[in-house]
Design a protein around this motif. Structure first.
Motif, short mmCIF file in Angstrom:
data_model
loop_
_atom_site.label_atom_id
_atom_site.label_comp_id
_atom_site.label_asym_id
_atom_site.label_seq_id
_atom_site.Cartn_x
_atom_site.Cartn_y
_atom_site.Cartn_z
N GLU A 151 0.83 -1.21 0.00
CA GLU A 151 0.00 0.00 0.00
C GLU A 151 0.87 1.25 0.00
O GLU A 151 0.57 2.24 -0.70
CB GLU A 151 -0.94 -0.02 1.21
N LEU A 152 1.97 1.21 0.77
CA LEU A 152 2.91 2.33 0.78
C LEU A 152 3.58 2.48 -0.59
O LEU A 152 3.76 3.60 -1.08
CB LEU A 152 3.96 2.12 1.87
N ALA A 153 3.93 1.36 -1.20
CA ALA A 153 4.54 1.40 -2.53
C ALA A 153 3.61 2.09 -3.52
O ALA A 153 4.05 2.94 -4.31
CB ALA A 153 4.87 -0.01 -3.02
N LEU A 154 2.33 1.77 -3.47
CA LEU A 154 1.37 2.37 -4.41
C LEU A 154 1.21 3.87 -4.15
O LEU A 154 1.03 4.65 -5.09
CB LEU A 154 0.03 1.66 -4.33
N GLN A 155 1.29 4.27 -2.89
CA GLN A 155 1.29 5.71 -2.59
C GLN A 155 2.49 6.39 -3.23
O GLN A 155 2.38 7.47 -3.81
CB GLN A 155 1.30 5.93 -1.08
N LYS A 156 3.64 5.74 -3.12
CA LYS A 156 4.87 6.29 -3.71
C LYS A 156 4.78 6.34 -5.23
O LYS A 156 5.25 7.30 -5.85
CB LYS A 156 6.09 5.48 -3.28
N TYR A 157 4.20 5.30 -5.83
CA TYR A 157 4.04 5.29 -7.29
C TYR A 157 3.20 6.47 -7.77
O TYR A 157 3.45 7.04 -8.84
CB TYR A 157 3.41 3.99 -7.75
N SER A 158 2.20 6.84 -6.99
CA SER A 158 1.28 7.90 -7.41
C SER A 158 1.96 9.26 -7.49
O SER A 158 1.48 10.16 -8.20
CB SER A 158 0.09 7.98 -6.46
#
Length: 215
Positions: free
Chosen positions: A183-190
């Motif tokens: 979930e943190l990775a996806l926040q960073k991707y955004s």
């Protein structure tokens, strides 16, 4: 005056040739990087072919770190997909050689640390019982190094989350912990912005797939 004129012509010729070479390099890299988004490319033999292409580009353009990086990326992704584990160490060696050249051109690079971590993981898969004690901590340490170099790199958290999900709980794994990291990775991707158009951006779709499976 004639000598000055000839000098200017020579400088103009060199500049034009450099620009043409730069454009050719950009086009070749853009095309081959975009191919990596295709599912038809993500097969062991095709990835090895792509690694060879990136190595040829790197040999022609020795001042750029990205071709060496992508050659290593393709080799190690192919290694991780190999059914024949006797091939893995040689492929990992080649990936390490390419990353050494990439790191000389771009030290303290978070993206390079991520691929180093994948190399350690690939070596572990050859014989998990014998190699886990060495390569498990090494893979984790390299991701921490990548986080220190660039805490905004989403691939760090993707690989950390993947590791927690696939590691048995008795050895420190955690599906819940892995879920939080994904979930943190996806926040960073955004919010992630690569430094150039040739820098790595891979992994977002894979992170979404992993997270969906965990849920």
């Amino acid at each position: 005056m004639k000598r000055i004129f000839l000098s200017l012509l020579l400088i103009a010729g060199v500049t034009t040739a450099t620009m043409a070479q730069s454009s050719q390099y950009q086009d070749a890299m853009t095309k081959n990087i975009s191919d990596l988004d295709s599912s038809s490319t993500f097969k062991p033999d095709v990835l090895q072919q792509k690694a060879n292409v990136f190595e040829r580009i790197a040999n022609a353009e020795k001042s750029q770190w990205q071709p060496y990086y992508y050659a290593a990326y393709c080799n190690i992704m192919s290694a991780l997909m190999q059914q024949d584990k006797s091939k893995v160490d040689a492929m990992a060696d080649q990936a390490e050689n390419d990353l050494t050249l990439a790191e000389q051109l771009s030290p303290k690079n978070s993206e390079i640390s991520c691929i180093k971590s994948l190399i350690a993981t690939a070596r572990l898969t050859v014989n998990p019982m014998e190699r886990a004690a060495k390569y498990g901590p090494m893979a984790a340490q390299l991701l921490e190094e990548g986080k220190a170099f660039n805490p905004e790199n989403p691939r760090v958290y993707l690989l950390q989350g993947q590791s927690l999900i696939y590691t048995p709980e008795q050895f420190g794994g955690s599906k819940e912990g892995g879920k939080k990291l994904l979930e943190l990775a996806l926040q960073k991707y955004s919010t992630f912005k690569p430094a150039t158009t040739l820098d790595p951006v891979w992994g977002e779709g894979y992170a979404k797939g992993l997270l969906s499976n965990v849920k």
